[in-house]
Write a protein that holds these residues in place. Structure first.
Motif, PDB file in Angstrom:
ATOM      1  N   GLU A 122      -4.648  19.915 -11.431  1.00  0.00           N
ATOM      2  CA  GLU A 122      -5.765  19.008 -11.125  1.00  0.00           C
ATOM      3  C   GLU A 122      -6.914  19.790 -10.493  1.00  0.00           C
ATOM      4  O   GLU A 122      -6.723  20.893  -9.984  1.00  0.00           O
ATOM      5  CB  GLU A 122      -5.321  17.931 -10.131  1.00  0.00           C
ATOM      6  N   GLU A 124     -10.548  18.906  -8.007  1.00  0.00           N
ATOM      7  CA  GLU A 124     -11.476  17.973  -7.369  1.00  0.00           C
ATOM      8  C   GLU A 124     -12.864  18.317  -7.879  1.00  0.00           C
ATOM      9  O   GLU A 124     -13.387  19.415  -7.625  1.00  0.00           O
ATOM     10  CB  GLU A 124     -11.420  18.099  -5.844  1.00  0.00           C
ATOM     11  N   GLY A 137     -12.968  19.564   2.022  1.00  0.00           N
ATOM     12  CA  GLY A 137     -12.399  18.296   2.455  1.00  0.00           C
ATOM     13  C   GLY A 137     -13.021  17.787   3.745  1.00  0.00           C
ATOM     14  O   GLY A 137     -12.992  16.587   4.024  1.00  0.00           O
ATOM     15  N   PHE A 140     -15.538  14.970   3.143  1.00  0.00           N
ATOM     16  CA  PHE A 140     -15.121  13.735   2.458  1.00  0.00           C
ATOM     17  C   PHE A 140     -15.521  12.477   3.226  1.00  0.00           C
ATOM     18  O   PHE A 140     -15.588  11.393   2.654  1.00  0.00           O
ATOM     19  CB  PHE A 140     -13.600  13.727   2.251  1.00  0.00           C
ATOM     20  N   LEU A 145     -14.529   8.584  -3.416  1.00  0.00           N
ATOM     21  CA  LEU A 145     -13.774   9.613  -4.122  1.00  0.00           C
ATOM     22  C   LEU A 145     -12.895   8.988  -5.205  1.00  0.00           C
ATOM     23  O   LEU A 145     -12.080   8.098  -4.929  1.00  0.00           O
ATOM     24  CB  LEU A 145     -12.909  10.400  -3.130  1.00  0.00           C
ATOM     25  N   VAL A 147      -9.990   8.390  -7.930  1.00  0.00           N
ATOM     26  CA  VAL A 147      -8.574   8.640  -8.206  1.00  0.00           C
ATOM     27  C   VAL A 147      -8.202   7.815  -9.423  1.00  0.00           C
ATOM     28  O   VAL A 147      -8.900   6.848  -9.759  1.00  0.00           O
ATOM     29  CB  VAL A 147      -7.679   8.259  -7.006  1.00  0.00           C
ATOM     30  N   THR A 154      -3.058  11.587  -7.808  1.00  0.00           N
ATOM     31  CA  THR A 154      -4.436  11.980  -7.476  1.00  0.00           C
ATOM     32  C   THR A 154      -4.832  11.387  -6.124  1.00  0.00           C
ATOM     33  O   THR A 154      -5.588  12.005  -5.368  1.00  0.00           O
ATOM     34  CB  THR A 154      -5.426  11.517  -8.566  1.00  0.00           C
ATOM     35  N   THR A 158      -5.766  13.686  -2.903  1.00  0.00           N
ATOM     36  CA  THR A 158      -7.046  13.465  -2.229  1.00  0.00           C
ATOM     37  C   THR A 158      -6.830  13.280  -0.730  1.00  0.00           C
ATOM     38  O   THR A 158      -7.555  13.842   0.102  1.00  0.00           O
ATOM     39  CB  THR A 158      -7.767  12.240  -2.830  1.00  0.00           C
ATOM     40  N   ALA A 194     -17.303  12.312  -5.923  1.00  0.00           N
ATOM     41  CA  ALA A 194     -16.393  13.349  -6.403  1.00  0.00           C
ATOM     42  C   ALA A 194     -15.096  12.658  -6.803  1.00  0.00           C
ATOM     43  O   ALA A 194     -14.916  11.463  -6.571  1.00  0.00           O
ATOM     44  CB  ALA A 194     -16.139  14.390  -5.316  1.00  0.00           C
ATOM     45  N   GLY A 195     -14.180  13.425  -7.422  1.00  0.00           N
ATOM     46  CA  GLY A 195     -12.919  12.802  -7.805  1.00  0.00           C
ATOM     47  C   GLY A 195     -11.925  13.814  -8.341  1.00  0.00           C
ATOM     48  O   GLY A 195     -12.285  14.937  -8.709  1.00  0.00           O
ATOM     49  N   MET A 196     -10.666  13.396  -8.375  1.00  0.00           N
ATOM     50  CA  MET A 196      -9.566  14.243  -8.828  1.00  0.00           C
ATOM     51  C   MET A 196      -9.252  13.941 -10.284  1.00  0.00           C
ATOM     52  O   MET A 196      -9.002  12.790 -10.648  1.00  0.00           O
ATOM     53  CB  MET A 196      -8.335  13.970  -7.964  1.00  0.00           C
ATOM     54  N   TYR A 215     -12.118  22.072  -5.677  1.00  0.00           N
ATOM     55  CA  TYR A 215     -10.780  22.630  -5.510  1.00  0.00           C
ATOM     56  C   TYR A 215     -10.143  22.742  -6.891  1.00  0.00           C
ATOM     57  O   TYR A 215     -10.041  21.745  -7.604  1.00  0.00           O
ATOM     58  CB  TYR A 215      -9.904  21.731  -4.635  1.00  0.00           C
TER      59      TYR A 215
END
Length: 351
Positions: A122, A124, A137, A140, A145, A147, A154, A158, A194-196, A215
């Motif tokens: 994964e 980020e 992080g 954040f 964010l 998921v 995810t 996070t 942002a997001g995973m 990340y």
């Protein structure tokens, strides 16, 4: 009046029996009249590169070679795939190992029988316009964010990244955005900062310049930097009861996946793309090949769990999960994974 009461009681009894039967069936595998077991497996995003071995085994005919009739189902979120397993709709899930720990903390026994990867695969992703203000992080706090869904891996990851940055999960807003195009749309519309997500979505976003990687947990180095160690992720997990009741069937599944992982290590991204369903490329095969090249190194060569990695997953969840944290000392890792089936598969293929 007595007749109505009798009918009502009979109807209630039928409903109860149906529920008992459904519950009982969830603990059994259909062995088939011809001796070919029929197994239903849910994949938490069938076109995601992180779960590629599940479909690859089908494409290579490995299930059939083992005398199995495997039916694959697609569920975009790992949390929903887990729910399908607990509801008895499927007998196995291709999903993240961390669910086995989370579920044990909820007094459910689920075990990983083949470990596909020892890193999450994964990343980020931060919207390019927000990259200047979101550098770790620690940033954040106050952000939206993305998921795949609440309770998904995810979501777990996070929370872990936020926690390591000193940010509580209550200080940011997790947003359910799924994966693929729905994730991309959420970034484009500003619904998330942002997001995973995984490949091929990572490749699409970096290729268009819409997002940057904050990340990168597709590599051992990136995972250690983000999470303090390995984080075994994609796997085949099943209920402990199914594993105990049908060891021969589980062994055949392990054989199929170990052979698929070995094939994967000996073929190029282009060759992998050629055998996968064309729809997985989303109309851009070159971009799909790039996503494979970036993510394929995460897969294990033999399907074995890294014990230190499993311990790190427990440590990460124990520090960031409100469910696992108060029960961490009661989690028995030996119940969350087994290597007995892959060990046998490796011995068989070495002959």
């Amino acid at each position: 009046m007595r007749l109505k009461r009798t009918v009502a009681v009979a109807a209630a009894l039928l409903v109860t029996l149906a529920g008992v039967t459904a519950c009982r069936d969830s603990r059994y595998i259909d062995l088939g009249s011809g001796g070919t077991p029929h197994i239903k497996i849910m994949i938490g995003g069938i076109s995601k590169v992180i779960y590629l071995p599940g479909q690859l085994a089908q494409q290579l005919g490995e299930y059939k070679k083992q005398g199995l009739d495997v039916e694959l189902f697609d569920q975009p979120s790992g949390a929903n795939a887990e729910t399908s397993l607990l509801a008895g709709e499927v007998q196995g899930v291709v999903g993240f190992y961390d669910h086995t720990i989370d579920l044990q903390a909820k007094e459910q026994c689920i075990t990983s029988v083949v470990q596909f990867s020892n890193v999450p695969g994964e990343a980020e992703m931060v919207a390019t316009a927000k990259a200047g203000e979101l550098r770790s992080g620690q940033d954040f706090r106050g952000k939206n964010l993305g998921v795949t869904s609440l309770g998904s891996s995810t979501d777990f990851l996070t929370k872990a990244l936020a926690s390591r940055g000193g940010v509580d999960s209550k200080d940011y807003t997790p947003v359910k955005v799924g994966a693929g195009q729905t994730f991309i749309s959420a970034l484009q519309q500003g619904s998330i900062d942002a997001g995973m997500t995984t490949d091929p979505t990572i490749a699409q976003l970096t290729n268009t310049g819409q997002a940057k990687i904050l990340y990168d947990m597709r590599t051992v180095e990136g995972t250690r930097a983000a999470l303090g160690g390995l984080y075994p992720a994609s796997s085949l997990y099943m209920s402990c009861e199914i594993v105990k009741r049908y060891p021969d069937v589980v062994q055949k599944l392990a054989n199929a996946y170990v052979d698929s992982l070995r094939w994967l290590k000996n073929h190029t991204p282009e060759q992998v793309a050629d055998v996968m369903p064309p729809s997985f490329a989303g109309g851009d095969k070159a971009l799909y090949v790039k996503s494979l090249r970036d993510s394929l190194p995460m897969f294990t060569a033999d399907g074995r769990m890294d014990p230190a990695g499993a311990r790190n997953v427990l440590n990460v969840l124990g520090a960031s999960s409100s469910n696992v944290k108060p029960r961490k000392d009661r989690v028995d890792l030996s119940q969350t994974y087994t290597t007995r089936f892959v060990d046998t598969a490796l011995t068989r293929s070495a002959r």
